[in-house]
Design an enzyme around this catalytic site. Sequence first.
Site, PDB file in Angstrom:
ATOM      1  N   CYS A 151     -13.228   6.003 -36.204  1.00 19.24           N
ATOM      2  CA  CYS A 151     -12.798   6.324 -37.561  1.00 19.24           C
ATOM      3  C   CYS A 151     -12.101   7.687 -37.542  1.00 19.24           C
ATOM      4  CB  CYS A 151     -13.993   6.353 -38.510  1.00 19.24           C
ATOM      5  SG  CYS A 151     -15.187   7.655 -38.123  1.00 19.24           S
ATOM      6  N   HIS A 193     -22.353   9.452 -31.472  1.00 19.97           N
ATOM      7  CA  HIS A 193     -23.386   8.615 -30.873  1.00 19.97           C
ATOM      8  C   HIS A 193     -22.757   7.546 -29.977  1.00 19.97           C
ATOM      9  CE1 HIS A 193     -26.694   9.715 -33.976  1.00 19.97           C
ATOM     10  NE2 HIS A 193     -26.886  10.333 -32.833  1.00 19.97           N
ATOM     11  N   HIS A 242     -21.669  14.654 -37.223  1.00 24.53           N
ATOM     12  CA  HIS A 242     -22.645  14.351 -38.270  1.00 24.53           C
ATOM     13  C   HIS A 242     -22.991  15.564 -39.127  1.00 24.53           C
ATOM     14  CE1 HIS A 242     -23.489  11.912 -34.597  1.00 24.53           C
ATOM     15  NE2 HIS A 242     -23.409  10.927 -35.464  1.00 24.53           N
ATOM     16  N   GLU A 278     -27.268  13.251 -39.621  1.00 26.43           N
ATOM     17  CA  GLU A 278     -26.470  13.410 -40.837  1.00 26.43           C
ATOM     18  C   GLU A 278     -27.366  13.566 -42.051  1.00 26.43           C
ATOM     19  OE1 GLU A 278     -23.997  10.844 -43.995  1.00 26.43           O
ATOM     20  OE2 GLU A 278     -23.552  10.305 -41.924  1.00 26.43           O
ATOM     21  N   SER A 309     -26.175   4.656 -32.645  1.00 27.96           N
ATOM     22  CA  SER A 309     -25.196   4.748 -33.734  1.00 27.96           C
ATOM     23  C   SER A 309     -25.642   3.911 -34.922  1.00 27.96           C
ATOM     24  CB  SER A 309     -23.823   4.266 -33.231  1.00 27.96           C
ATOM     25  OG  SER A 309     -22.939   4.062 -34.313  1.00 27.96           O
ATOM     26  N   ASN A 360     -24.092   3.355 -37.816  1.00 31.21           N
ATOM     27  CA  ASN A 360     -23.062   2.472 -38.395  1.00 31.21           C
ATOM     28  C   ASN A 360     -22.836   1.248 -37.521  1.00 31.21           C
ATOM     29  OD1 ASN A 360     -20.151   2.647 -36.992  1.00 31.21           O
ATOM     30  ND2 ASN A 360     -21.126   4.630 -36.777  1.00 31.21           N
TER      31      ASN A 360
END
Length: 285
Positions: free
Chosen positions: A12, A44, A77, A129, A221, A223
């Site tokens: 991203c 990550h 993060h 995060e 990770s 996500n």
Amino acid sequence: MKVMRAKTAGFCMGVGLALRKLDEAVAASAGRSGRLLMLGPIIHNPQALEAYAAKGVLRADSLDDIRPGDTVVIRAHGIPREDETRLAALGANVVDATCPKVKRAQLAIAEATADGRRLYLFGEAEHPEVRGLVSYAGGPCLVFDRQDAPSPPGRDEPAAVAAQTTQERSEFEALCARLATGGAPLVVLSTICDATRRRQDEAAALAREADAVIVVGGRESGNTRRLADVVRAAGIPALHVETAEELREEDSLRNYAIVGITAGASTPKQLIDAVQHFLETQAGK
């Protein structure tokens, strides 16, 4: 076997920006005294971290590991607010690689809770995060996940609700609706990243067409794990792997006519390409 790949699989914007900053720090460190460290894993993904370790980038897991003159790169993060303050006083050269969307979420939480209202935060309590987001709350904070959603606050309990940037948007919206039933003045913060939504939407679309979906990315990770959850929620198998090598022992692949590929936001392109190449090689056998 037909192989389908999600359009936005892989890095991203925030991860790409963080790694560009780290690359610039690596280039600038040549011939300099002082160490180059990332404060915690910058992203990550273990394969990416190994590559940077080979370039001489060290990892500090505590501020106690920092020395004056070090160059310290803050992870994508982000870090807790109090750690930012302490780091600034340690005499290190600080490179802030916090994802801009995480930083925006931190500041939104600070503004919304400046009056001391309670923060309800949908996320993983131990995720770095989330620890950073919580540190910006001006009042009490309750972190929860899908298994332990709290009771709605009462009418005399003003509250704000936010989410870890990589959470699933529809789940968050449902939780917000539930929290609002208590009648409390509720400030809803839009902190979920659009890149997360796009990847989750694409994973759901793949799951509607494929017999199974390979999710590529680090097991730490969040996500990436949620992409696998989205696929499984659609009722088809999701195989979460870090590298193509893990697929060599996966006998079930021969049972699928259509296989999808997606990847977390911290997964390097070459790892996704390797998985696709492996699957296409198998398809030709």
